[in-house]
Each structure stands twice: as C-alpha cells, then as structure tokens.
Write a protein that holds these residues in place. Sequence first.
Motif, PDB file in Angstrom:
ATOM      1  N   MET A   1     -11.434 -15.295 -47.454  1.00  0.00           N
ATOM      2  CA  MET A   1     -12.429 -15.941 -46.445  1.00  0.00           C
ATOM      3  C   MET A   1     -12.514 -17.255 -46.843  1.00  0.00           C
ATOM      4  O   MET A   1     -12.455 -17.823 -48.033  1.00  0.00           O
ATOM      5  N   LYS A   2     -12.848 -18.229 -45.820  1.00  0.00           N
ATOM      6  CA  LYS A   2     -12.807 -19.674 -45.966  1.00  0.00           C
ATOM      7  C   LYS A   2     -13.812 -20.366 -46.837  1.00  0.00           C
ATOM      8  O   LYS A   2     -14.557 -19.425 -47.263  1.00  0.00           O
ATOM      9  N   ALA A   3     -13.590 -21.488 -47.317  1.00  0.00           N
ATOM     10  CA  ALA A   3     -14.453 -22.110 -48.314  1.00  0.00           C
ATOM     11  C   ALA A   3     -15.971 -22.276 -47.490  1.00  0.00           C
ATOM     12  O   ALA A   3     -15.817 -22.352 -46.078  1.00  0.00           O
ATOM     13  N   THR A   4     -17.095 -22.264 -48.212  1.00  0.00           N
ATOM     14  CA  THR A   4     -18.333 -22.024 -47.516  1.00  0.00           C
ATOM     15  C   THR A   4     -19.194 -22.804 -48.252  1.00  0.00           C
ATOM     16  O   THR A   4     -19.301 -22.717 -49.395  1.00  0.00           O
ATOM     17  N   GLU A   5     -19.816 -23.752 -47.447  1.00  0.00           N
ATOM     18  CA  GLU A   5     -20.801 -24.775 -48.138  1.00  0.00           C
ATOM     19  C   GLU A   5     -22.052 -24.030 -48.504  1.00  0.00           C
ATOM     20  O   GLU A   5     -22.741 -23.371 -47.690  1.00  0.00           O
ATOM     21  N   ILE A   6     -22.545 -24.144 -49.647  1.00  0.00           N
ATOM     22  CA  ILE A   6     -23.632 -23.707 -50.017  1.00  0.00           C
ATOM     23  C   ILE A   6     -24.952 -24.754 -50.525  1.00  0.00           C
ATOM     24  O   ILE A   6     -25.916 -24.319 -50.086  1.00  0.00           O
ATOM     25  N   LYS A   7     -24.621 -25.818 -50.497  1.00  0.00           N
ATOM     26  CA  LYS A   7     -25.366 -26.897 -50.704  1.00  0.00           C
ATOM     27  C   LYS A   7     -24.617 -28.073 -50.101  1.00  0.00           C
ATOM     28  O   LYS A   7     -23.300 -28.129 -50.224  1.00  0.00           O
ATOM     29  N   PRO A   8     -25.041 -29.120 -49.697  1.00  0.00           N
ATOM     30  CA  PRO A   8     -24.361 -30.435 -49.273  1.00  0.00           C
ATOM     31  C   PRO A   8     -23.139 -30.986 -50.175  1.00  0.00           C
ATOM     32  O   PRO A   8     -23.528 -31.094 -51.654  1.00  0.00           O
ATOM     33  N   ASP A   9     -21.970 -30.642 -50.045  1.00  0.00           N
ATOM     34  CA  ASP A   9     -21.121 -31.301 -50.657  1.00  0.00           C
ATOM     35  C   ASP A   9     -20.548 -30.334 -51.774  1.00  0.00           C
ATOM     36  O   ASP A   9     -19.747 -30.513 -52.799  1.00  0.00           O
ATOM     37  N   ILE A  10     -21.058 -28.995 -51.899  1.00  0.00           N
ATOM     38  CA  ILE A  10     -20.876 -27.992 -52.813  1.00  0.00           C
ATOM     39  C   ILE A  10     -20.380 -26.680 -52.197  1.00  0.00           C
ATOM     40  O   ILE A  10     -21.258 -26.181 -51.411  1.00  0.00           O
ATOM     41  N   TYR A  11     -19.228 -26.171 -52.445  1.00  0.00           N
ATOM     42  CA  TYR A  11     -18.672 -25.139 -51.510  1.00  0.00           C
ATOM     43  C   TYR A  11     -18.155 -24.060 -52.558  1.00  0.00           C
ATOM     44  O   TYR A  11     -17.735 -24.155 -53.696  1.00  0.00           O
ATOM     45  N   TRP A  12     -18.422 -22.778 -51.934  1.00  0.00           N
ATOM     46  CA  TRP A  12     -17.843 -21.475 -52.470  1.00  0.00           C
ATOM     47  C   TRP A  12     -16.421 -21.781 -52.082  1.00  0.00           C
ATOM     48  O   TRP A  12     -16.243 -21.797 -50.837  1.00  0.00           O
ATOM     49  N   VAL A  13     -15.648 -21.527 -53.322  1.00  0.00           N
ATOM     50  CA  VAL A  13     -14.163 -21.393 -53.061  1.00  0.00           C
ATOM     51  C   VAL A  13     -13.573 -20.274 -53.523  1.00  0.00           C
ATOM     52  O   VAL A  13     -12.328 -20.247 -53.984  1.00  0.00           O
ATOM     53  N   GLY A  14     -14.301 -19.114 -53.649  1.00  0.00           N
ATOM     54  CA  GLY A  14     -13.710 -17.917 -54.136  1.00  0.00           C
ATOM     55  C   GLY A  14     -12.920 -17.114 -53.388  1.00  0.00           C
ATOM     56  O   GLY A  14     -12.507 -17.275 -52.445  1.00  0.00           O
ATOM     57  N   ALA A  15     -12.824 -15.599 -53.862  1.00  0.00           N
ATOM     58  CA  ALA A  15     -12.218 -14.762 -53.402  1.00  0.00           C
ATOM     59  C   ALA A  15     -12.773 -13.509 -53.255  1.00  0.00           C
ATOM     60  O   ALA A  15     -13.766 -13.044 -53.928  1.00  0.00           O
ATOM     61  N   ILE A  16     -12.446 -12.572 -52.187  1.00  0.00           N
ATOM     62  CA  ILE A  16     -13.230 -11.484 -51.918  1.00  0.00           C
ATOM     63  C   ILE A  16     -12.162 -10.329 -52.301  1.00  0.00           C
ATOM     64  O   ILE A  16     -11.095 -10.325 -51.790  1.00  0.00           O
ATOM     65  N   ASP A  17     -12.411  -9.456 -53.190  1.00  0.00           N
ATOM     66  CA  ASP A  17     -11.510  -8.330 -53.620  1.00  0.00           C
ATOM     67  C   ASP A  17     -12.130  -7.251 -53.039  1.00  0.00           C
ATOM     68  O   ASP A  17     -12.899  -6.297 -53.427  1.00  0.00           O
ATOM     69  N   TRP A  18     -11.520  -6.925 -51.564  1.00  0.00           N
ATOM     70  CA  TRP A  18     -12.173  -5.592 -50.819  1.00  0.00           C
ATOM     71  C   TRP A  18     -11.541  -4.350 -51.459  1.00  0.00           C
ATOM     72  O   TRP A  18     -12.257  -3.502 -51.169  1.00  0.00           O
ATOM     73  N   SER A  19     -10.600  -4.530 -52.197  1.00  0.00           N
ATOM     74  CA  SER A  19      -9.721  -2.831 -52.394  1.00  0.00           C
ATOM     75  C   SER A  19      -9.890  -2.614 -53.912  1.00  0.00           C
ATOM     76  O   SER A  19      -9.740  -1.393 -54.419  1.00  0.00           O
ATOM     77  N   ILE A  20     -10.667  -3.541 -54.530  1.00  0.00           N
ATOM     78  CA  ILE A  20     -10.735  -2.914 -56.130  1.00  0.00           C
ATOM     79  C   ILE A  20     -11.723  -1.817 -56.315  1.00  0.00           C
ATOM     80  O   ILE A  20     -12.713  -1.922 -55.802  1.00  0.00           O
ATOM     81  N   ARG A  21     -11.398  -0.968 -56.934  1.00  0.00           N
ATOM     82  CA  ARG A  21     -12.108   0.322 -57.148  1.00  0.00           C
ATOM     83  C   ARG A  21     -12.435   0.818 -58.445  1.00  0.00           C
ATOM     84  O   ARG A  21     -13.157   1.682 -58.950  1.00  0.00           O
ATOM     85  N   ASP A  22     -11.390   0.076 -59.339  1.00  0.00           N
ATOM     86  CA  ASP A  22     -11.657   0.392 -60.756  1.00  0.00           C
ATOM     87  C   ASP A  22     -11.492  -0.767 -61.545  1.00  0.00           C
ATOM     88  O   ASP A  22     -10.636  -1.649 -61.684  1.00  0.00           O
ATOM     89  N   PHE A  23     -12.775  -1.495 -61.937  1.00  0.00           N
ATOM     90  CA  PHE A  23     -13.001  -2.633 -62.811  1.00  0.00           C
ATOM     91  C   PHE A  23     -13.202  -2.168 -64.086  1.00  0.00           C
ATOM     92  O   PHE A  23     -14.256  -1.824 -64.771  1.00  0.00           O
ATOM     93  N   HIS A  24     -12.019  -2.407 -64.942  1.00  0.00           N
ATOM     94  CA  HIS A  24     -12.034  -1.900 -66.314  1.00  0.00           C
ATOM     95  C   HIS A  24     -12.781  -0.524 -66.590  1.00  0.00           C
ATOM     96  O   HIS A  24     -13.449  -0.530 -67.615  1.00  0.00           O
TER      97      HIS A  24
END
Length: 404
Positions: A1-24
């Motif tokens: 998913m593309k970078a998303t502005e959350i406040k002026p000049d502050i962006y979410w640049v993370g990642a979405i993990d659609w497939s993880i089912r076992d998180f430790h």
Amino acid sequence: MKATEIKPDIYWVGAIDWSIRDFHGYMTPNGSTYNNYLILDEQVTLVDSVKHSFSHVTLDNIRSLVDPSAIQNLIVNHIEPDHASGISLIMKHMPDATIYITRKGKDGLDRYVDTSVWKFKIVKTGEILNTGKRNLMFIETPMLHWPDSMMTYVKEDNLLISQDAFGQHYASASRFDGEFMKNISEAELDDAVQDYYANILMPFGTLIKRKIAEIQELGIPIDMIAPDHGIIWKDNPSKVINMYLDMANGKADLRVVIIYDTMWHSTELMTLPIMQGIKDEGVDVKIIKLRATPKSTAVKEFWTARGCLVGSPTLNNGMFPSVAEFLAYLKGLRPQNRIVGAFGSYGWGGGAVKELYDAFAKMKLEVVEPGIQLIYRPSAEEKEQCYEFGQEFARKVKEYHKNF
Ligand code: FEO
C-alpha cells in the motif's frame, strides 16, 4: 500500500502483512501491519524501520516521497524483530543517519545486528530532537512492550507515535480508525484491540496505568495516536486510551467462557449442562474447544469474560496436554480480576481437576472449589449435577462481578 499522509508532511510508510497467521505463536487470523512513519522536515526523520521481509515495501514508500539517502535521523522506538529486523537493509540506503534509541534498545540491538558502523544517540524521557519546524520528544516506556521500548511525541502535530501500545494485529486497507469502522465495523476494531491487549499487554496493566498517568501529567495534547500495528487513531484517540484504562482496571463482561478439551467426548458432554446452568442463571456463556481454537483466541475469550471454567480429561494422572499448554500460556500473562473453576472426566485415578486448581492457585485467581469430576461418561444424574455446578458458578461470578 502506498505512502499515506497522516499529518502535513508526515507519512505512514509501513507495510501490510496480509498473510501472516502465526506471529511467534500468537495466531493472527486477520494478518497484521508493520507501521513506520516518515517526517519530512529540514532533517528528514524515519520513525521505526520494519520487519526484514518487508524492507523493500518501506523503501519503495520512502522513495515515492524522498531519496532514502536524504534521511538524517532514524528513531528506533522498539527493537523487537517485527519492527527492527529490517534495520540493516534500510541503513544501507541511509548510512549517514543518526539512530535515536534508548540505552536498553542499543544494548539489545547489538545482540541482533552489527551496529559498529552506525552513529547512535542514546535518549531518555523528555529529551527532544529538533528536526527544523518540529520538536520530537522521547518518552521511555520500559516493558511496553520490551525493556527498550519508547514512544515519540511530535509536539507541533500533537501526534503520539506509540510503537506496540494501542496497536492491533489486523491487515486492512483502512489506515485510520473512522475509515476502519466505516468499512469493517467498530465491533471488529474493539475485538482486535482486546485480542492484542490480552495476548501482548495483559501482564502490564499496572505499568499501563502508570504510564498513561505520566503522559497525562506531562500535559501534552494528543489528537492522534499512531501505533506500530494496525490502524492509526485519528478520529477518536481517547477511545483506545479509555479501553486500555478499563482493561488495566479489570473491566470484563458478565460472561463465563468454558474452555476445554476432550478425549472421548466425556468432558465435552459435561460442557453442555454446565453451559445451560450458567445461561439459566442469566449469565452469558460461550464454549471454546482448545484443539479447535488457537490458544491466543482462547486467551482473548478468557480476558473479555469475568468467569472461566476450564475442563480437562485426565491423561496419565494429569491434565490433557492442550489444556496444560493453554494454562502455561495464561500463567505467563499474569491474569487478574477473574474467577475460575474446573471440571473433567477421568478413567481411574483422576488428577486433571486437582492440577487445574493447583495452576489457578499459582496464578492467585479467585476460585470456585471443588469443581466437578466424574468417572468415564456422565450419567443422567451427573448431567444434572453439572447443570447445578453451572448455576452455582454463575451465581458466584455475578457476586464477584459486583467488585468491578
Ligand atoms: Fe510489535 Fe513488541 O513488537
């Protein structure tokens, strides 16, 4: 998913993990996200890196806004590998950046990666990084979630970047709370917050209350909370703060969850009259079979209900292994403010119900004793006893619930 502005000049640049089912070992049927944030100021600043396998996603999101080599500061709020295992790859693209981190964060990071060629600044609560137009204040939050943890508060934007706290393991195309509630539902969001709190933060209720009070004493206005997992609290950040305070203060629903496993269905046959007895006392009730349900989901159900009955057949004079595993997991989460009891079927010597009460005593939970156990398969008379046991337990739960 593309970078998303959350406040002026502050962006979410993370990642979405659609497939993880076992998180430790924590089952995440809805996936997760690894959030991080890019602040475009005179000094470009990245807050948190990302899980290693998603480094290319974050780098592409950064590149859509600025060349990564322009980043002068990397703030590492938390070193757990879901946030920091991508740091080596990301730092290759910004080798001159200074890393802002707590003392324990630096010591921990040294155990994971070679940090010898990077510049570090060790920070403490109240210290400020000026990036030009903005002042970023660090707030140490040890044990929320690891000893190294801290949050970063962006003063000019009233923005709290809270790392694990206030997060949820939920992959969605929605980046904000209002968007999620419109596209999915508020109930689903509440459930995700409770699930995350139960499995990650249950042991730290006292610390959570203290840290929220400390943040409130700092007098810093917060109109957005951006965690490292799940949606960003934009429309109503006080909702999640109040949910955390409620959970830390012992809030639960007037409900009983029956968590059990079974070998030849005898313990399972006990659950139905017990359930009916609870219901007939006017208390909501739910049944969870352990081998059909991830233990992390069972823990969420335990956490949202005031009372829990655990059922186990006796195997080799003790608890059934799946029940023992669940209790070992639950014990580590140091539950409080819940009332419990036990039941089960046995073939000859018994032992499971006694072991269950021993485990409850170690957890210092309120108990209803002696529970109920029977040989082989419940007779019609014993089913009636199970019904009455359910009624008695429900009455005790209602009484105990008045304390909260
Ligand atoms: Fe999301 Fe404690 O790591």
